[in-house]
Write a protein that holds these residues in place. Sequence first.
Motif, PDB file in Angstrom:
ATOM      1  N   VAL A 153      -2.581  -3.486   1.989  1.00 21.65           N
ATOM      2  CA  VAL A 153      -2.108  -2.112   1.839  1.00 21.65           C
ATOM      3  C   VAL A 153      -1.886  -1.593   3.354  1.00 21.65           C
ATOM      4  CG1 VAL A 153      -2.779   0.301   1.418  1.00 21.65           C
ATOM      5  CG2 VAL A 153      -3.135  -1.705  -0.186  1.00 21.65           C
ATOM      6  N   ALA A 154      -2.960  -1.783   4.306  1.00 20.70           N
ATOM      7  CA  ALA A 154      -2.648  -1.125   5.663  1.00 20.70           C
ATOM      8  C   ALA A 154      -1.752  -2.160   6.228  1.00 20.70           C
ATOM      9  CB  ALA A 154      -3.907  -1.976   6.345  1.00 20.70           C
ATOM     10  N   ALA A 155      -1.201  -3.354   5.805  1.00 18.82           N
ATOM     11  CA  ALA A 155      -0.303  -4.005   6.399  1.00 18.82           C
ATOM     12  C   ALA A 155       1.287  -3.461   6.305  1.00 18.82           C
ATOM     13  CB  ALA A 155      -0.244  -5.595   6.286  1.00 18.82           C
ATOM     14  N   ARG A 156       1.163  -3.262   4.774  1.00 15.53           N
ATOM     15  CA  ARG A 156       2.584  -2.275   4.407  1.00 15.53           C
ATOM     16  C   ARG A 156       2.705  -0.894   5.008  1.00 15.53           C
ATOM     17  NH1 ARG A 156       7.712  -2.895   2.313  1.00 15.53           N
ATOM     18  NH2 ARG A 156       7.930  -0.657   1.152  1.00 15.53           N
ATOM     19  N   LEU A 157       1.614  -0.133   5.197  1.00 15.75           N
ATOM     20  CA  LEU A 157       1.651   1.073   5.789  1.00 15.75           C
ATOM     21  C   LEU A 157       1.973   1.038   7.170  1.00 15.75           C
ATOM     22  CD1 LEU A 157      -1.387   2.852   4.229  1.00 15.75           C
ATOM     23  CD2 LEU A 157       0.824   3.249   3.732  1.00 15.75           C
ATOM     24  N   LEU A 158       1.720  -0.228   7.913  1.00 11.82           N
ATOM     25  CA  LEU A 158       2.006  -0.322   9.364  1.00 11.82           C
ATOM     26  C   LEU A 158       2.960  -1.295   9.815  1.00 11.82           C
ATOM     27  CD1 LEU A 158      -1.989  -0.288  10.203  1.00 11.82           C
ATOM     28  CD2 LEU A 158      -0.483   1.386  10.567  1.00 11.82           C
ATOM     29  N   ARG A 159       3.809  -1.818   8.690  1.00 16.72           N
ATOM     30  CA  ARG A 159       4.543  -2.779   9.011  1.00 16.72           C
ATOM     31  C   ARG A 159       5.662  -2.506  10.152  1.00 16.72           C
ATOM     32  NH1 ARG A 159       6.399   0.121   4.833  1.00 16.72           N
ATOM     33  NH2 ARG A 159       8.814   0.465   4.556  1.00 16.72           N
ATOM     34  N   ARG A 160       5.940  -1.243  10.330  1.00 16.73           N
ATOM     35  CA  ARG A 160       6.846  -0.867  11.513  1.00 16.73           C
ATOM     36  C   ARG A 160       6.008  -0.832  12.926  1.00 16.73           C
ATOM     37  NH1 ARG A 160      11.424  -0.627   8.821  1.00 16.73           N
ATOM     38  NH2 ARG A 160      11.571   0.637   6.618  1.00 16.73           N
TER      39      ARG A 160
END
Length: 353
Positions: A153-160
């Motif tokens: 979840v954190a990776a998806r939120l911080l993918r940019r």
Amino acid sequence: MTRTRTGRHRSTTRSAAPAGRLDWVDVAKGLSIILVVLHHAVMFLEPHGLVPGPVAALNLALTSLRMPLFLLASGLFLAPVLERGWRTLLHRRVALFLWLYLLWTVVQFAVITPLPTGTAPDFAVLDAADLPLVLLYPDPSMWFLYALALYSVAARLLRRVPGSLLLVATGVLSTLVGAGILEFGWHAWELTARYAFFFVLGWHGRRLVERVAARSTLLWVLTAAVLAVAVAAASVLLDLHDVPGVAFVLNLVAVTGGVLAAAQLARWRIGRGVAALGRRTLPIYLANVPLVALLTALLASTAPPVAVQYGIVALVTAGAVALSLALHRGLIAIRAGWFYDLPGQWAVRPRIG
């Protein structure tokens, strides 16, 4: 055992790479799951005087390797999942891992609670009142699944966010937690924070990791091993473990050595067996603690000599791995696959990581 890099060597010892897979990653995961089961075996057997001192010391030293290497391998194939959007991510990595985490936490509770008092170490014993709180306080032996869901979840939120920035941030976090400067009041949360760097490294540093693996030689493996031992010995002898950065550097050296060793082992036939375990880490991870607990209950009243204790640790470790896989086959055969997957139409048939 001989290798096949030259025409003079026999061709009976080199394994072929499975199509579409990085075989050294499977070996790394296989090594990691063996070390995880060994760790649980030591933790259960040691209070009963069934673990020789050198094995206990080795298990402690391997702390720097087993979970960081596992998380590095888990992050290597994250990017394609992130590209498929929230729906796929929530299905394949969040709902799935949380379902398995909750289900097997209950299974573990149901198996361990009836065992004689003292059979299991404190970390594995939950009170019934604690079960509703496992989403707030991750179970110490099942935290890896919880962490994978959280990291995803954190990776998806911080993918940019630039990967370099995430690596720096998680590296600082790992340094602070590893030195005991930052504490969360719950061991599983501290492990989740401390090892997030290696998941991010697998995610954003895949090309770097693959280059390290591709350049593996026996000399590099031995060099990394010697360096890891030297750093570990210095941290103990000079009491440097709480110095910021020491534990983090030891993790980095150990994981680098783990990647080099996995890549080297993948080039030999013996690596096939380890890679096969690496492709079956999920059923082993889920079931090993209850099975280790049951095996410990059978052995707790024995008092073997030290020489025999080495064999006991090895047998409990190997037995838990074999029984985990047998249990998986049995449950699948009776159409109880929901023990390893989301039930019914929600099933995704995953691998851990």
